[in-house]
Design a protein around this motif. Structure first.
Motif, PDB file in Angstrom:
ATOM      1  N   TYR A 138       0.586  -1.107   0.061  1.00  0.00           N
ATOM      2  CA  TYR A 138       0.180   0.233   0.284  1.00  0.00           C
ATOM      3  C   TYR A 138       0.837   0.813  -0.043  1.00  0.00           C
ATOM      4  N   ASN A 139       1.803   1.358   0.885  1.00  0.00           N
ATOM      5  CA  ASN A 139       2.858   2.833   1.434  1.00  0.00           C
ATOM      6  C   ASN A 139       3.617   3.002  -0.604  1.00  0.00           C
ATOM      7  N   LEU A 142      -0.320   3.607  -3.421  1.00  0.00           N
ATOM      8  CA  LEU A 142      -0.907   4.887  -3.011  1.00  0.00           C
ATOM      9  C   LEU A 142       0.070   5.962  -3.118  1.00  0.00           C
ATOM     10  N   ALA A 143      -0.820   7.157  -3.600  1.00  0.00           N
ATOM     11  CA  ALA A 143      -0.039   8.319  -4.110  1.00  0.00           C
ATOM     12  C   ALA A 143       0.860   9.136  -2.718  1.00  0.00           C
ATOM     13  N   LYS A 144       1.291   9.840  -3.042  1.00  0.00           N
ATOM     14  CA  LYS A 144       2.479  10.909  -2.251  1.00  0.00           C
ATOM     15  C   LYS A 144       1.313  11.012  -0.891  1.00  0.00           C
ATOM     16  N   GLY A 145       1.757  11.270  -0.266  1.00  0.00           N
ATOM     17  CA  GLY A 145       1.192  11.815   1.038  1.00  0.00           C
ATOM     18  C   GLY A 145      -0.767  10.879   1.322  1.00  0.00           C
ATOM     19  N   GLU A 146      -0.420  10.339   0.882  1.00  0.00           N
ATOM     20  CA  GLU A 146      -2.330  10.194   1.160  1.00  0.00           C
ATOM     21  C   GLU A 146      -1.976   9.560   2.008  1.00  0.00           C
ATOM     22  N   LYS A 147      -3.411  10.009   3.193  1.00  0.00           N
ATOM     23  CA  LYS A 147      -3.920   9.450   4.431  1.00  0.00           C
ATOM     24  C   LYS A 147      -4.999   8.323   4.323  1.00  0.00           C
ATOM     25  N   VAL A 148      -5.125   7.079   5.123  1.00  0.00           N
ATOM     26  CA  VAL A 148      -5.892   6.160   5.088  1.00  0.00           C
ATOM     27  C   VAL A 148      -6.047   6.498   6.345  1.00  0.00           C
ATOM     28  N   SER A 181      -6.916  13.263  11.707  1.00  0.00           N
ATOM     29  CA  SER A 181      -8.061  14.286  10.964  1.00  0.00           C
ATOM     30  C   SER A 181      -8.582  14.737  11.439  1.00  0.00           C
ATOM     31  N   VAL A 196       0.106   8.298   7.156  1.00  0.00           N
ATOM     32  CA  VAL A 196       0.415   9.194   5.855  1.00  0.00           C
ATOM     33  C   VAL A 196       1.837   8.489   4.635  1.00  0.00           C
ATOM     34  N   LYS A 198       3.940   6.560   1.005  1.00  0.00           N
ATOM     35  CA  LYS A 198       4.511   7.060   0.686  1.00  0.00           C
ATOM     36  C   LYS A 198       5.728   8.261   1.358  1.00  0.00           C
TER      37      LYS A 198
END
Length: 251
Positions: A138-139, A142-148, A181, A196, A198
């Motif tokens: 997933y790291n 997923l997009a850089k800085g994307e928060k899960v 959040s 967070v 990437k």
């Protein structure tokens, strides 16, 4: 006798798969059953089976798990290790019924659930490594800085949905940064509920894993008893120590 042999072959294959994972991560572990090395040993285990009309569905189920782990398909792994997914898998392949249904006796249900519990116990020693590699995927994807969110991570990593903070703590332990959040930033005592992606690499060596093993949970009742998502074994709660005890018929 064939069902007993099928069950033992299933356990041996699961343990062998775990040995392969541990070996790849740098741990020195003996391969089980003296059947050979690596994943070849899993097929060797099947050679011990007597030729018959019995198709060894539990062993084949363990082969599906080994295949999912070998290919890094952890979504499929978590589905297969769940009772419901096993029912779907055998129904699709039209295997003979080794499963329980509404007409099964209580003893058949108990035996089936006991087998599933022991199968998950076989996988438990490498569960943290499976989760770590899944987070690594997933790291990377997923997009850089994307928060899960913690709830999404709990679902993806098969962590109890009632304790999503454990998903956050797990990601922290393998080197990923966390965040809070906006909806809880103003809440007193609120903790990070996002991971967070990437923003940092995932720990990758056995030496780094020692800290994870030392600080991680020693129990995985939700995973072993599969009390979430259907098909699980109900269990009682003992005192306030969060130690879960299954009904006596499953022990």
């Amino acid at each position: 006798i064939y069902d007993f042999q099928d069950e033992m072959m299933c356990y041996s294959s699961l343990l062998q798969s775990c040995s392969v994972i541990l070996s790849r991560e740098g741990y020195e572990v003996p391969m089980c059953d003296n059947a050979g090395e690596g994943l070849n040993a899993i097929m060797t285990i099947g050679l011990h089976a007597k030729l018959s009309e019995f198709t060894y569905p539990k062993w084949k189920w363990s082969l599906e798990i080994a295949s999912a782990l070998e290919s890094g398909n952890y979504v499929r792994f978590f589905r297969l290790i769940n009772d419901t997914a096993f029912k779907e898998n055998t129904r699709i392949n039209k295997e003979p019924p080794c499963l329980v249904d509404d007409e099964s006796s209580s003893s058949d249900r108990a035996g089936h659930n006991r087998w599933l519990i022991l199968s998950r116990c076989c996988v438990f020693p490498v569960l943290h490594l499976i989760r770590k590699d899944a987070v690594r995927q997933y790291n990377k994807s997923l997009a850089k800085g994307e928060k899960v969110s913690d709830t999404d991570l709990s679902r993806l990593l098969c962590i109890s949905s009632s304790m999503p903070e454990e998903a956050i703590q797990f990601c922290k332990s393998i080197g990923l940064p966390t965040a809070m959040s906006p909806s809880v930033e103003d809440d007193w005592g609120a903790e990070d509920d996002l991971v967070v992606m990437k923003a940092a690499p995932v720990l990758s060596t056995a030496v780094e894993d020692k800290g994870l093993l030392a600080s991680g949970k020693s129990r995985e009742d939700t995973f072993v008893f599969c009390n979430e998502g259907g098909g699980g074994v109900p269990f009682m709660q003992k005192d306030q120590d969060r130690v879960s005890i299954p009904p006596s018929e499953y022990i």
